[in-house]
Design a protein around this motif. Sequence first.
Motif, short mmCIF file in Angstrom:
data_model
loop_
_atom_site.label_atom_id
_atom_site.label_comp_id
_atom_site.label_asym_id
_atom_site.label_seq_id
_atom_site.Cartn_x
_atom_site.Cartn_y
_atom_site.Cartn_z
N LEU A 127 -3.07 -2.48 6.72
CA LEU A 127 -1.95 -3.21 6.12
C LEU A 127 -2.10 -4.71 6.31
O LEU A 127 -1.80 -5.51 5.41
N TYR A 152 -3.26 4.08 6.29
CA TYR A 152 -2.03 3.30 6.41
C TYR A 152 -1.83 2.73 7.81
O TYR A 152 -0.73 2.30 8.16
N ARG A 189 0.83 -1.21 0.00
CA ARG A 189 0.00 0.00 0.00
C ARG A 189 0.87 1.26 0.00
O ARG A 189 1.78 1.42 0.82
N GLY A 190 0.56 2.15 -0.93
CA GLY A 190 1.33 3.38 -1.07
C GLY A 190 2.44 3.26 -2.09
O GLY A 190 2.88 4.27 -2.65
N ASN A 227 3.52 7.85 4.75
CA ASN A 227 2.28 7.75 5.53
C ASN A 227 2.27 6.54 6.46
O ASN A 227 1.53 6.52 7.44
N TRP A 228 3.10 5.53 6.17
CA TRP A 228 3.22 4.41 7.09
C TRP A 228 3.73 4.91 8.44
O TRP A 228 3.26 4.48 9.49
N TYR A 279 3.33 8.70 -0.03
CA TYR A 279 2.45 7.63 0.41
C TYR A 279 3.21 6.64 1.31
O TYR A 279 2.66 6.15 2.30
N ARG A 319 -3.14 9.65 6.33
CA ARG A 319 -2.42 8.65 7.11
C ARG A 319 -3.31 7.54 7.66
O ARG A 319 -2.85 6.42 7.88
#
Length: 299
Positions: free
Chosen positions: A90, A85, A71-72, A220-221, A217, A82
Amino acid sequence: MQADTPPGRYTRNRLTSFVNDDLTFDVIDEGPLDGTPIVLLHGFPQTATQWSRLTPFLHESGYRTIAPVQRGYSPGARPRGRFAYRISALVGDTTALITALGDGPVHLVGHDWGSTVAWATAAQRPDLVRTLTSVSVPHPMAFARSLVSSSQAFRTCYMALFQLPWIPEAVISAAFRAAGPAGRPGLRRRAAALSGLDEEQFDRVRRDIVDSGALSYALNWYRAMPIVDRRRAGQKVSAPTTHVSSTRDVFMARRGAELTAEYVTGPFGHEILDATHWIPEERPAELAAIILARTGGAG
């Protein structure tokens, strides 16, 4: 060494993508189609290509490798904000991937952030994980405890900086582009050395993360880290597990690895390699042997 017999039925078609939350994820599916699946979760700032030096050793032993672009990172899976994420999202992506593979649990391997997702998936969905091999990043609660009992807080102080809007993107992008093919060769070598990456890895990060538009992106994790489900953070893992750490990891303190055994109720092993943080690229043969030792014991 031959791959163990799968306990379930898996698709014999190549999986090039899968869908979750209306997002489309790219997948690198390689090795014998009738082999037991090993799912490989990449970390930051990399994509599924980070496993390219490791997977041939697993294929030689009869295993099929499934490496999603997470993802991202996948162009078709870049939601904004955010909240998208958070760890539960996930884990949902990994669950959807395993389900798309067919009927049966898989061997799960993760490095860096991929390790964090692998820990959470193994804890929350034990029915989907036959074995777990975590690389570099320990169990989340072991990591949290190491923040106050070792040098870990200093080693990961950059995580606080990543909470800032747009500034991390600007600094990282400028650094990679200044050290790119059109930049100064000496600066490129120094930047690669500072990060612990070799020059091939450095170029791959620039191409796959910075130039592709994935950087914001991917960050953002980190920005989703404050969104924690405290009820699940300390969940223990029942699957047979091996944690792999390294002697020259500037990002991870030894303490987290030492505490990790407390969060595994199944068989557990801790292997230490002479390497930097980037174990899959730097020690692919040795890491493959560790993974195979763990997966072979699950048949």
